[in-house]
Design an enzyme around this catalytic site. Structure first.
Site, PDB file in Angstrom:
ATOM      1  N   ASP A   7      55.083  27.331  60.445  1.00 24.39           N
ATOM      2  CA  ASP A   7      53.738  27.195  61.352  1.00 24.39           C
ATOM      3  C   ASP A   7      53.450  25.690  61.024  1.00 24.39           C
ATOM      4  O   ASP A   7      52.662  25.553  59.997  1.00 24.39           O
ATOM      5  CB  ASP A   7      52.674  28.017  60.908  1.00 24.39           C
ATOM      6  N   GLU A  68      56.668  27.202  65.427  1.00 24.95           N
ATOM      7  CA  GLU A  68      55.941  27.194  66.552  1.00 24.95           C
ATOM      8  C   GLU A  68      56.012  26.231  67.397  1.00 24.95           C
ATOM      9  O   GLU A  68      55.923  24.867  66.970  1.00 24.95           O
ATOM     10  CB  GLU A  68      54.514  27.379  66.188  1.00 24.95           C
ATOM     11  N   ASP A 141      47.852  30.174  58.049  1.00 26.89           N
ATOM     12  CA  ASP A 141      49.015  29.670  58.439  1.00 26.89           C
ATOM     13  C   ASP A 141      50.118  30.357  57.694  1.00 26.89           C
ATOM     14  O   ASP A 141      51.376  30.226  58.081  1.00 26.89           O
ATOM     15  CB  ASP A 141      49.077  28.028  57.673  1.00 26.89           C
TER      16      ASP A 141
END
Length: 188
Positions: A7, A68, A141
């Site tokens: 992330d 991501e 996160d």
């Protein structure tokens, strides 16, 4: 399949490793955050992220890296930092020959919770449940990184079948086109 989920972020870059296959219970092998000081120079922050990701790659030896996909946000500074951290993760994986998959936030949320509009608390709760953890990983996160890895494990088989079908269709279309051109050339 062992997947490192990333992330991306400049201040907190979530990382998580999940192992398993679609349809079977999954196992978390590690979760954490690579942190950089907000007041450090950009180049130094990117090097720190690289070192952190390299350490995770060394320790866990994933077969895939799921990152991501950066999407447009209103805050250009935030999206730039996210994109830069994302590029570092992709570079680290590519340097080692590890395939990288990009998943949008809504794809990840839909895969893990069933809704592409789920909030962070819902994602954390489902990650906790799916990996049989005693509590949601903190910060968010870290939970998001695990969700990325889970999403990839669940989506990869279908994506591979789609890619194979497209490749077969393309090969068939190419053969048909070449055959048609060859036949036309002989009859002309």
């Amino acid at each position: 399949m062992r997947v490192l989920g990333v992330d991306p972020g400049l201040t907190r870059c979530g990382v998580g490793v999940v192992e398993g296959v679609a349809g079977r219970p999954l196992t978390m092998l590690g979760v954490g955050v690579v942190r950089t000081p907000a007041d450090a120079e950009l180049g130094d922050r990117l090097v720190a992220i690289e070192r952190g990701i390299e350490a995770w790659l060394d320790e866990h030896r994933p077969e895939f890296v799921a990152v991501e996909r950066v999407f447009s946000q209103h805050n250009v500074r935030t999206v730039m930092g996210t994109a830069q951290a994302s590029a570092v993760a992709m570079l680290c994986a590519a340097r080692r020959g590890i395939p990288v998959a990009l998943h949008t936030p809504s794809e990840v949320k839909a895969a893990v919770t069933g809704s592409g509009r789920a909030d962070k608390a819902q994602v954390g709760a489902m990650v906790t449940r799916l990996l049989r953890l005693s509590a949601p990983p903190k910060p968010a996160d870290a939970a998001d990184a695990l969700a990325l890895a889970i999403c990839h494990i669940w989506r990869a088989p279908a994506q591979n079948r789609l890619q194979q079908a497209v490749a077969q269709h393309t090969a068939h279309t190419t053969r048909t086109t070449h055959t048609a051109h060859a036949t036309k050339g002989r009859t002309a």
